[in-house]
Design an enzyme around this catalytic site. Structure first.
Site, mmCIF file in Angstrom:
data_model
loop_
_atom_site.group_PDB
_atom_site.id
_atom_site.type_symbol
_atom_site.label_atom_id
_atom_site.label_comp_id
_atom_site.label_asym_id
_atom_site.label_seq_id
_atom_site.Cartn_x
_atom_site.Cartn_y
_atom_site.Cartn_z
ATOM 1 N N HIS A 61 -20.108 -50.951 -68.778
ATOM 2 C CA HIS A 61 -21.434 -51.536 -68.519
ATOM 3 C C HIS A 61 -21.720 -52.803 -69.308
ATOM 4 O O HIS A 61 -21.206 -52.999 -70.418
ATOM 5 C CB HIS A 61 -22.512 -50.510 -68.876
ATOM 6 C CG HIS A 61 -22.470 -49.278 -68.044
ATOM 7 N ND1 HIS A 61 -23.261 -48.192 -68.276
ATOM 8 C CD2 HIS A 61 -21.727 -48.959 -66.955
ATOM 9 C CE1 HIS A 61 -22.989 -47.250 -67.392
ATOM 10 N NE2 HIS A 61 -22.067 -47.687 -66.578
ATOM 11 N N TYR A 131 -27.048 -45.934 -78.591
ATOM 12 C CA TYR A 131 -26.983 -47.369 -78.294
ATOM 13 C C TYR A 131 -28.242 -48.035 -78.830
ATOM 14 O O TYR A 131 -29.354 -47.590 -78.508
ATOM 15 C CB TYR A 131 -26.985 -47.622 -76.788
ATOM 16 C CG TYR A 131 -26.041 -46.762 -76.005
ATOM 17 C CD1 TYR A 131 -26.445 -45.517 -75.558
ATOM 18 C CD2 TYR A 131 -24.757 -47.186 -75.728
ATOM 19 C CE1 TYR A 131 -25.584 -44.707 -74.845
ATOM 20 C CE2 TYR A 131 -23.883 -46.385 -75.003
ATOM 21 C CZ TYR A 131 -24.304 -45.157 -74.571
ATOM 22 O OH TYR A 131 -23.456 -44.360 -73.864
HETATM 23 C C1 LIG Z 1 -29.876 -47.949 -69.995
HETATM 24 C C2 LIG Z 1 -30.999 -47.352 -69.191
HETATM 25 C C3 LIG Z 1 -30.780 -46.522 -68.138
HETATM 26 N N1 LIG Z 1 -31.830 -46.024 -67.435
HETATM 27 C C4 LIG Z 1 -31.584 -45.080 -66.361
HETATM 28 C C5 LIG Z 1 -30.553 -45.500 -65.335
HETATM 29 C C6 LIG Z 1 -29.943 -44.194 -64.913
HETATM 30 O O1 LIG Z 1 -30.736 -43.591 -63.909
HETATM 31 C C7 LIG Z 1 -30.044 -43.325 -66.167
HETATM 32 C C8 LIG Z 1 -28.740 -43.302 -66.941
HETATM 33 O O2 LIG Z 1 -28.320 -44.630 -67.084
HETATM 34 P P1 LIG Z 1 -26.781 -44.936 -67.089
HETATM 35 O O3 LIG Z 1 -26.103 -44.110 -66.052
HETATM 36 O O4 LIG Z 1 -26.591 -46.417 -67.086
HETATM 37 O O5 LIG Z 1 -26.366 -44.374 -68.553
HETATM 38 P P2 LIG Z 1 -24.917 -44.466 -69.144
HETATM 39 O O6 LIG Z 1 -23.888 -44.428 -68.093
HETATM 40 O O7 LIG Z 1 -24.868 -43.437 -70.212
HETATM 41 O O8 LIG Z 1 -24.877 -45.914 -69.769
HETATM 42 C C9 LIG Z 1 -24.780 -46.035 -71.169
HETATM 43 O O9 LIG Z 1 -23.437 -45.924 -71.527
HETATM 44 C C10 LIG Z 1 -22.622 -47.062 -71.268
HETATM 45 C C11 LIG Z 1 -21.249 -46.804 -71.868
HETATM 46 C C12 LIG Z 1 -23.232 -48.303 -71.785
HETATM 47 O O10 LIG Z 1 -22.619 -49.148 -72.462
HETATM 48 C C13 LIG Z 1 -24.627 -48.504 -71.375
HETATM 49 O O11 LIG Z 1 -25.223 -49.604 -72.113
HETATM 50 C C14 LIG Z 1 -25.480 -47.309 -71.597
HETATM 51 O O12 LIG Z 1 -26.679 -47.498 -70.866
HETATM 52 O O13 LIG Z 1 -31.053 -43.917 -66.971
HETATM 53 C C15 LIG Z 1 -33.132 -46.329 -67.742
HETATM 54 O O14 LIG Z 1 -34.079 -45.879 -67.068
HETATM 55 N N2 LIG Z 1 -33.379 -47.157 -68.794
HETATM 56 C C16 LIG Z 1 -32.368 -47.669 -69.525
HETATM 57 O O15 LIG Z 1 -32.629 -48.413 -70.487
#
Ligand SMILES: Cc1cn([C@H]2C[C@H](O)[C@@H](COP(=O)(O)OP(=O)(O)O[C@H]3O[C@H](C)C(=O)[C@H](O)[C@H]3O)O2)c(=O)[nH]c1=O
Length: 180
Positions: A61, A131
Site C-alpha cells: 500500500h 501505523y
Molecule cells: C487506512 C484506512 C483504512 N480504512 C478502511 C479501508 C478498509 O475498509 C479498512 C481496512 O483498510 P485496509 O484494508 O487498507 O487495511 P490494511 O490492509 O491493514 O492496510 C494497512 O496495512 C498496509 C500494510 C499498509 O501499509 C497500510 O498503510 C495500512 O492501511 O479500513 C479507513 O477507513 N481509514 C483508514 O485510515
C-alpha cells in the site's frame, strides 16, 4: 533509540529504547529530537493498527500525491516480515525492495518515506501492527501494487489476502503512469 540506514534512501530501521523490570517491559517508539538528528522531520497525523492471523499478507500500500505520506510502523505483539518497495522514478533504488523482520521481541520499527509501497506477511497469530502516518487517509488516493509483482519470494503458497489486495496491478503496470 538507534536509527539505522537501509539500502533504500530515506528508509530507516529503528532499534527502539526498551527496559525490562519485575513488572514487564517498557518501549519508546518515537522521539522527535532523535528523528530530527537524522533529518527525519516526521509528524503524526493519524495512527491505526491491524490485528492479523498468521500468514496474512497486507499490501503493498501507499497513498499518491498530494496525499502521499511517511509511515512509522512497528509490532507491539507478534511478528511480521515487512516489505518496502521503492516507487520513486528518480531514486537510485527505483523498483528495488528490502525486507525486515519486525516483532514484539525485537522491538524494531521502520520509517518509510513518501513514494514507497509497504506490506507485510504476519508470521504469528494475533500480530498487532501499528501505523503512524504523516497525512490523513484519503480513499481516492489510497493505492497498491500486487504483493507478488516485484520479485520477492514470500515463501507461502496461499496467503490470506483481502479482495482489494488480491486485485492490485503489478509494479510494472503501475510504473507506466507513475505519479511520484
Ligand atoms: C487506512 C484506512 C483504512 N480504512 C478502511 C479501508 C478498509 O475498509 C479498512 C481496512 O483498510 P485496509 O484494508 O487498507 O487495511 P490494511 O490492509 O491493514 O492496510 C494497512 O496495512 C498496509 C500494510 C499498509 O501499509 C497500510 O498503510 C495500512 O492501511 O479500513 C479507513 O477507513 N481509514 C483508514 O485510515
Amino acid at each position: 533509540m538507534e536509527i539505522v540506514k537501509t539500502s533504500l534512501s530515506g528508509v530507516y530501521i529503528i532499534n527502539n529504547f526498551n527496559a525490562q523490570d519485575s513488572r514487564g517491559t517498557f518501549v519508546k517508539m518515537f522521539n522527535k529530537e532523535s528523528f530530527l538528528q537524522e533529518n527525519l522531520d516526521f509528524d503524526i497525523r493519524e495512527s491505526y493498527y491491524s490485528i492479523s492471523k498468521k500468514n496474512v499478507i497486507r499490501g503493498m500500500h501507499f497513498q499518491t500525491p498530494p496525499h502521499d505520506h511517511e509511515k512509522l510502523v512497528y509490532v507491539p505483539q507478534g511478528k511480521i516480515l515487512d516489505l518496502i518497495v521503492d516507487l520513486r522514478p528518480n531514486s537510485k533504488t527505483y523498483k528495488n525492495y528490502i525486507s525486515v523482520e519486525i516483532s514484539g521481541e525485537n522491538k524494531k520499527s521502520v520509517i518509510i518515506p513518501k513514494g514507497l509501497a509497504h506490506g507485510f506477511r504476519s508470521l504469528e497469530n494475533d500480530t498487532i501492527t501499528v501505523y503512524n502516518v504523516s497525512t490523513e487517509y484519503n480513499p481516492n488516493f489510497d493505492y497498491g501494487i500486487s504483493y507478488n509483482s516485484f520479485g520477492f519470494n514470500w515463501e507461502i503458497e496461499q496467503p490470506i489476502l483481502s479482495k482489494r489486495d488480491a486485485q492490485f496491478i503489478s509494479l510494472e503496470d503501475f510504473c507506466v503512469k507513475n505519479p511520484f
